[in-house]
Design a protein around this motif. Sequence first.
Motif, PDB file in Angstrom:
ATOM      1  N   LEU A 453       0.829  -1.205   0.000  1.00 46.16           N
ATOM      2  CA  LEU A 453       0.000   0.000   0.000  1.00 46.16           C
ATOM      3  C   LEU A 453       0.863   1.255   0.000  1.00 46.16           C
ATOM      4  O   LEU A 453       0.546   2.248  -0.673  1.00 46.16           O
ATOM      5  CB  LEU A 453      -0.935  -0.005   1.209  1.00 46.16           C
ATOM      6  CG  LEU A 453      -2.169  -0.914   1.106  1.00 46.16           C
ATOM      7  CD1 LEU A 453      -2.828  -1.086   2.470  1.00 46.16           C
ATOM      8  CD2 LEU A 453      -3.165  -0.342   0.103  1.00 46.16           C
ATOM      9  N   GLU A 454       1.954   1.201   0.725  1.00 47.94           N
ATOM     10  CA  GLU A 454       2.871   2.347   0.761  1.00 47.94           C
ATOM     11  C   GLU A 454       3.523   2.569  -0.609  1.00 47.94           C
ATOM     12  O   GLU A 454       3.611   3.705  -1.090  1.00 47.94           O
ATOM     13  CB  GLU A 454       3.959   2.112   1.819  1.00 47.94           C
ATOM     14  CG  GLU A 454       4.914   3.279   1.979  1.00 47.94           C
ATOM     15  CD  GLU A 454       5.973   3.028   3.035  1.00 47.94           C
ATOM     16  OE1 GLU A 454       6.893   3.859   3.169  1.00 47.94           O
ATOM     17  OE2 GLU A 454       5.892   1.994   3.735  1.00 47.94           O
ATOM     18  N   SER A 455       3.935   1.475  -1.255  1.00 46.87           N
ATOM     19  CA  SER A 455       4.547   1.591  -2.586  1.00 46.87           C
ATOM     20  C   SER A 455       3.559   2.152  -3.605  1.00 46.87           C
ATOM     21  O   SER A 455       3.909   3.001  -4.430  1.00 46.87           O
ATOM     22  CB  SER A 455       5.058   0.228  -3.052  1.00 46.87           C
ATOM     23  OG  SER A 455       6.070  -0.261  -2.208  1.00 46.87           O
ATOM     24  N   LEU A 456       2.323   1.691  -3.552  1.00 47.60           N
ATOM     25  CA  LEU A 456       1.304   2.161  -4.486  1.00 47.60           C
ATOM     26  C   LEU A 456       0.961   3.626  -4.247  1.00 47.60           C
ATOM     27  O   LEU A 456       0.711   4.383  -5.193  1.00 47.60           O
ATOM     28  CB  LEU A 456       0.049   1.292  -4.368  1.00 47.60           C
ATOM     29  CG  LEU A 456       0.187  -0.138  -4.896  1.00 47.60           C
ATOM     30  CD1 LEU A 456      -0.989  -0.996  -4.439  1.00 47.60           C
ATOM     31  CD2 LEU A 456       0.280  -0.152  -6.420  1.00 47.60           C
ATOM     32  N   ALA A 457       0.951   4.027  -2.978  1.00 48.65           N
ATOM     33  CA  ALA A 457       0.668   5.431  -2.664  1.00 48.65           C
ATOM     34  C   ALA A 457       1.792   6.330  -3.169  1.00 48.65           C
ATOM     35  O   ALA A 457       1.545   7.414  -3.722  1.00 48.65           O
ATOM     36  CB  ALA A 457       0.479   5.595  -1.158  1.00 48.65           C
ATOM     37  N   GLN A 458       3.019   5.881  -2.997  1.00 49.39           N
ATOM     38  CA  GLN A 458       4.169   6.675  -3.452  1.00 49.39           C
ATOM     39  C   GLN A 458       4.191   6.815  -4.970  1.00 49.39           C
ATOM     40  O   GLN A 458       4.588   7.856  -5.498  1.00 49.39           O
ATOM     41  CB  GLN A 458       5.469   6.030  -2.961  1.00 49.39           C
ATOM     42  CG  GLN A 458       5.690   6.157  -1.457  1.00 49.39           C
ATOM     43  CD  GLN A 458       6.930   5.420  -0.995  1.00 49.39           C
ATOM     44  OE1 GLN A 458       7.579   4.694  -1.762  1.00 49.39           O
ATOM     45  NE2 GLN A 458       7.292   5.598   0.277  1.00 49.39           N
ATOM     46  N   SER A 459       3.756   5.775  -5.666  1.00 48.11           N
ATOM     47  CA  SER A 459       3.749   5.824  -7.136  1.00 48.11           C
ATOM     48  C   SER A 459       2.468   6.456  -7.694  1.00 48.11           C
ATOM     49  O   SER A 459       2.311   6.566  -8.899  1.00 48.11           O
ATOM     50  CB  SER A 459       3.909   4.417  -7.707  1.00 48.11           C
ATOM     51  OG  SER A 459       2.805   3.606  -7.342  1.00 48.11           O
ATOM     52  N   LYS A 460       1.564   6.862  -6.772  1.00 43.81           N
ATOM     53  CA  LYS A 460       0.298   7.510  -7.150  1.00 43.81           C
ATOM     54  C   LYS A 460      -0.537   6.623  -8.094  1.00 43.81           C
ATOM     55  O   LYS A 460      -1.115   7.098  -9.076  1.00 43.81           O
ATOM     56  CB  LYS A 460       0.561   8.873  -7.783  1.00 43.81           C
ATOM     57  CG  LYS A 460       1.278   9.845  -6.850  1.00 43.81           C
ATOM     58  CD  LYS A 460       1.519  11.179  -7.526  1.00 43.81           C
ATOM     59  CE  LYS A 460       2.238  12.141  -6.577  1.00 43.81           C
ATOM     60  NZ  LYS A 460       2.518  13.455  -7.199  1.00 43.81           N
ATOM     61  N   THR A 461      -0.578   5.329  -7.754  1.00 48.79           N
ATOM     62  CA  THR A 461      -1.348   4.376  -8.561  1.00 48.79           C
ATOM     63  C   THR A 461      -2.842   4.608  -8.382  1.00 48.79           C
ATOM     64  O   THR A 461      -3.334   4.701  -7.258  1.00 48.79           O
ATOM     65  CB  THR A 461      -1.000   2.938  -8.153  1.00 48.79           C
ATOM     66  OG1 THR A 461       0.403   2.724  -8.357  1.00 48.79           O
ATOM     67  CG2 THR A 461      -1.793   1.933  -8.982  1.00 48.79           C
ATOM     68  N   LYS A 462      -3.544   4.683  -9.494  1.00 50.11           N
ATOM     69  CA  LYS A 462      -4.989   4.892  -9.456  1.00 50.11           C
ATOM     70  C   LYS A 462      -5.755   3.637  -9.875  1.00 50.11           C
ATOM     71  O   LYS A 462      -6.861   3.405  -9.425  1.00 50.11           O
ATOM     72  CB  LYS A 462      -5.386   6.053 -10.374  1.00 50.11           C
ATOM     73  CG  LYS A 462      -4.799   7.397  -9.972  1.00 50.11           C
ATOM     74  CD  LYS A 462      -5.251   8.487 -10.922  1.00 50.11           C
ATOM     75  CE  LYS A 462      -4.679   9.840 -10.519  1.00 50.11           C
ATOM     76  NZ  LYS A 462      -3.212   9.881 -10.592  1.00 50.11           N
TER      77      LYS A 462
END
Length: 646
Positions: A453-462
């Motif tokens: 979840l942290e990695s996806l948030a950092q990459s701004k995954t939508k």
Amino acid sequence: MFPSLSTLDSPPQFSLIERILFFMLAAASVYGFWRRFRPILFKILHSKKDPGFSLAPIGRRMGDFIWEVILQARVISQRPLAGIAHALVFWAFCAFALVTLNHCALVLGIEFLSPDSWAGPLYFFFAAFFALACSVGILGLFVRRFVVQPKWLGKVSPESGIIAGLIFALMVTYLSEFFVPAGGLPAHALWWAHTLVLLAFLPLIPHTKHLHLLLSPFTVFLSRGGFSKIPPLVGDEDFGLVTGKDLTQIVSLQAYSCVECGRCTEHCPANNTGKELNPKEIILGLRSFLNDLGPQSEEPLLGKYNTQKAAFECTTCGACEFQCPVGIEHLPIIVGLRRGAVNTGEWEDSHGAKLFLALERGSNALGLPATERDKFIEKNALPIYNGTQEYCLWLGCMGAYDPRGREIILALVEVMRHLGTTFGVLRKEKCTGDPVRRLGNDLLFQQLAESNLESLAQSKTKKILSICPHCVRTIQEDWKEFGTPPEVEHHSEFLARHLGDIGSLKGHDFSRAENAENLTRALAPAGPEKIVFHDPCYLGRYRNVYDEPRAVVASAGELVEAPRHRERSFCCGAGGGLAFFGEETGERVSHVRAAELAATGATTVAAACPFCNTMFKDALAAQGEGAPQLVDIAQLAARNLPRESN
């Protein structure tokens, strides 16, 4: 045709002695019922509160209640003949509620369903119709139980015959009242016969499986609100289902609601292949525990009443939970038992220990170094997701490390590039935690979920696109305990939506869901190839996606169906973390399913899950020469792309 209701014009007259006798018998019947039902109700109410439980949304609960309880839709749809017979009995009991109240009120000289009113005769004939239907239904169920004796029903119980006889007697005594003169001795005798059967039936309910008549409506209404929804652990002392003190109110209610119909057993892949696991016995084991020890016991749940071995043979395919007509949620219970064993250190398994260690030290369930994923990305020039692309392509353990999974990813990439869909992959990606979530290792699952979840948030995954239904389910539902995951889609949904832009179907509009739903009937076969589609459990029962992958198959060849398909599909054996274990008992689940798929005469088996693909690789090879080839639907779609001529 019934005779005139004039035979019912005069209600029976009762002497004082008869009235006293009725009240004594009624009191004894109610006491007998309450004496047995009270401890059951006490055990349910004094079980632990369910963490995170909410009645909202009421609308959905009411819809489920009407569909599953009032209309008996699940009972009928999955076992039509037996289901209709059960439904007729249930509807008759509902119709008889007013008739029974009126019948008992007559002893007091009260008659609110009078033949002289316009409503009385109408309702009496309405009840008579259901009395006839119930009589037919209960006779059919009696023959099925005592003559046909399907093995899934288990041991024949004499009490079932007694209950069936009492129900039949209730219907016959009611119908007989239409054919005797009112006020005479025969009518009086019929009233008492009907009353005695009714009063004998009531105290028997809590002593038998027919307790579900009272409890199952509450079980359906008070479900956890989602298919196989695993409840959160609350506090440092919550390890799952370890002892009686860990049994929650929902679990206890469901344990007492089991009707012992055996539908869960009939469709369980583990039980069907000679394993110890029997989902029905898991629930009945908890019931026996509650009866003998109660919800405050500190005795372990795994041992005398249920075995650890059985709990860890479950593939979490969901067939048991899907089939259950009374709303029992087997999977959260089985996962809860696994949690208790894993989180307290009671479960010792070399395969499990190896899997946990691989995920603790590395990033994937296969135990390979993360550099292998990096090499795969670099070799195939997969773009890195930077937040501007339409999709974050989730590789998953199988797509990043398994050779067959990589082939599926590359086929999907080929289709996406053909469509002009922008995408990228994460620089660093860990296992979603699906296998450890189902095996009950909550601490490790939390670490994996929070890291991702942290990695996806950092990459701004939508928006995420995945080839793995297990990843889709885990991201979409299980990660919610630790944050808000991005929107996630399975590649079957993506491919079906873009069928109009792929290959020979270019120009057709399949963007609307209703088109995709009927596509297998609307399309002519694209070629002579016969393709049988295997429904992955985590795509079908968990996500209710059935038509989209079939639309892709129908675009590539002639779709044929296996005997068990859609919601009745038979598991490949990989779920619940068992893809990384060995099957030491009975037949291999994957081999049983592969033989069934090959027997359809199809030249190709199409899958939509990398775990299914891996499981069937060796299983189809074991079928010998002439076994069908194995592909993923992404590979079928890639085949259909237009090729540049040399």
